[in-house]
Design a protein around this motif. Structure first.
Motif: not given
Length: 442
Positions: A292-296, A327-331, A396-406
Motif C-alpha cells: 500500500k505504500s513504499v517510503t525511500l 503499489i496500491d498507493g504512493p511511492l 500538514k496535508g494529505k500525501l497523494p494517494a498514488s504515484g511518485c512523491v518527492n
C-alpha cells in the motif's frame, strides 16, 4: 534464534542471504504471527549499509519507537529485514556510538573493524583482503601499484574487466547497449583514485574556504584508493540489494498476500535498503496488490530508476520502469542535500566510461549532473506526474494517494561528517510520520 527485543510489538525479523534466500524459520514465524496477532498494517523496513544484526536492530528500534504513540489505535506489525551488507567503520551514524576507528587520522589504512566486515561480506576472499590491507598500509608510490590495487578490488567484488559480462547492477538500461562496469574499475585506477582523493579534500574543506582552493592541493591518491574500495564494495552491495529484494522479499510478500490478502504492507528502505524494497516490487507475484505504500529514505540508487526514458538518452530507461504502479498507493522518496555520500561520492562513482572530465576541472556543483544523480539527493526524476513537497507540507496535508512523491527532508536529515554527511541521519519522528501518512495508517 529468537527475534531480538525492540521497543515495539509485535516485531519479527526477516533474514536473507546474499542470493535472496530467506531463513525459513523466521519467514514462517512472520507468516504465522501476522495471522495470530490480527495485524492490519505491516511495516517492513530494510537497512542499507550495515555491519551486523545488532546495528540493524538498533536502527529499527529507534525508527519504530514513536509509531505506537502516533497511531495508538492502529493494529500494526513491524518487520526488520536483515541482509548481508556492510558499512565502513569511519562512517559515523548520528545517535549511534562512534567507532573508535573513526577517530584514526590516517584514512588510507584499513582498520581492524572494516577488515573484519570485508571478510564477513566477501567470504573466501581473505588472501585478497590481506593484500588490499597491506597496500593501503604501505602506500607504495608507483602508479603501477595503484593499478594492482584496482585489480585486487575487482577480484574482491567479482567484477570482470569491461564487457557485457560485467556484473555491476545498472539502474538505467540502454536498448542494445552492453552494460559495462563503471569508470572507476574499468578505466585508469590511478586517475579514479586521484578524483576520489580530490572529492574528499573538497568535502572536508572547512566552511567558508575559498571556492576552488582545494582544487590546487595535491591530496594523497591512496586516500582515493581507500574510497575506491569503499565505492566498489557499495556497488557490490547495490547489486546484492536488488537480488535480495526481487528474489527474496518480493516472494515473501507474495506468500503473505496469499495467506492474508487483507493485510496492508508498507515498505520502507534506507540507502541500499531503498533499492531492496523497490526491487521487491519487481518480485511480487502477478496480481498482488498488498503493498500500500513504499517510503525511500536517502535511497542510494539512480533517480532515473523508475523512468521510462532518460532526458539525456532516448534509448534508455530505468531498470524499475513502471514498477511504482504495482503499489496500491504512493511511492514516497525522502531526500536531503546534506547527504554527501549521495550528493558527491555516488555520482562520481557512477560515471561510466566516456565521461573523463575530472571534478577539479568541473567543480563540485557541475559534477553533480542530472545524469548520475541518486534518489536520496534530489528525489525521483523523469516520471511524469511526480509531486514535490517540503517535509513540513507533507506532514500538514494529505500525501497523494498514488504515484511518485518527492519529499525534501533536509530540515531533519542534516547531521553527519565526511565522507557520508547526513546519509544515515534518518531516525526522526517526522520521517516515521511520513511512513504513516504514505500508507494512510490510522
Amino acid at each position: 534464534m529468537a527475534d531480538p527485543a525492540v521497543s515495539v510489538t509485535p516485531y519479527w525479523e526477516l533474514t536473507f542471504d546474499a542470493d535472496g534466500d530467506p531463513d525459513a524459520g523466521r519467514r514462517d514465524r512472520l507468516l504465522d504471527g501476522v495471522t495470530r496477532q490480527g495485524v492490519r498494517d505491516l511495516i517492513v523496513f530494510a537497512h542499507g549499509w550495515n555491519n551486523d544484526r545488532s546495528g540493524a536492530t538498533r536502527l529499527y528500534d529507534g525508527f519504530f519507537a514513536p509509531i505506537p504513540r502516533l497511531v495508538p489505535a492502529a493494529k500494526i506489525g513491524y518487520v526488520g529485514v536483515v541482509w548481508p551488507s556492510m558499512r565502513f567503520s569511519d562512517e559515523p551514524i548520528p545517535d549511534f556510538p562512534r567507532a573508535l576507528a573513526a577517530e584514526m587520522p590516517r584514512r588510507p589504512a584499513l582498520d581492524k573493524d572494516t577488515r573484519h566486515a570485508l571478510l564477513e561480506t566477501f567470504p573466501g576472499r581473505a588472501t585478497v583482503i590481506d593484500q588490499i590491507a597491506r597496500m593501503l598500509d604501505q602506500q607504495p608510490r608507483e602508479e603501477t601499484e595503484l593499478e594492482e590495487f584496482g585489480r585486487l578490488v575487482r577480484m574482491l567484488v567479482d567484477v570482470v574487466p569491461p564487457g557485457p559480462q560485467a556484473l555491476f547492477a545498472a539502474d538505467t538500461l540502454c536498448e542494445g547497449v552492453p552494460q559495462d562496469s563503471p569508470d572507476m574499475l574499468s578505466g585508469s585506477v590511478a586517475a579514479a583514485c586521484e578524483e576520489f582523493a580530490q572529492a574528499l579534500t573538497l568535502l572536508e574543506a572547512p566552511d567558508g574556504a575559498p571556492d576552488g582552493a582545494a582544487a590546487f592541493s595535491l591530496p594523497n591518491p591512496w586516500e582515493g584508493a581507500h574510497e575506491l574500495l569503499r565505492q566498489a564494495t557499495y556497488y557490490a552491495m547495490k547489486r546484492r540489494a536488488g537480488t535480495v529484494g526481487e528474489r527474496g522479499l518480493g516472494r515473501v510478500i507474495g506468500q503473505l498476500a496469499a495467506r492474508e490478502p487483507e493485510v496492508r504492507v508498507h515498505l520502507v528502505g534506507h540507502s541500499f535498503g531503498a533499492r531492496l524494497v523497490s526491487f521487491a516490487l519487481r518480485g511480487l507475484p502477478k496480481g498482488v496488490r498488498t503493498v500500500k505504500s513504499v517510503t525511500l529514505l536517502q535511497g542510494a540508487f539512480s533517480h532515473y530508476a523508475f523512468a521510462s526514458r532518460l532526458p539525456h538518452d532516448a534509448r534508455a530507461g530505468g531498470v524499475l520502469e513502471g514498477q511504482h504502479k504495482r503499489i496500491d498507493g504512493p511511492l514516497v522518496c525522502c531526500y536531503s542535500r546534506h547527504d554527501s555520500a549521495l550528493s558527491t561520492m555516488y555520482p562520481l562513482a557512477s560515471r561510466m566510461a566516456g565521461d573523463a572530465r575530472g571534478i577539479a576541472a568541473q567543480g563540485i556543483g557541475r559534477m553533480l549532473s542530472d545524469k548520475w544523480g541518486a534518489m536520496g539527493h534530489d528525489g525521483v526524476q523523469a516520471v511524469p506526474g511526480t509531486k514535490s513537497l517540503k517535509l513540513a507540507d507533507a506532514l500538514k496535508g494529505k500525501l497523494p494517494a498514488s504515484g511518485c512523491v518527492n519529499v525534501d527532508a533536509a530540515a531533519v536529515v542534516r547531521r553527519g561528517g565526511a565522507p557520508a554527511g547526513a546519509h544515515s541521519d534518518i531516525v526522526h519522528r517526522e520521517l516515521a510520520q511520513v511512513v504513516l501518512a504514505a500508507g494512510r495508517v490510522k
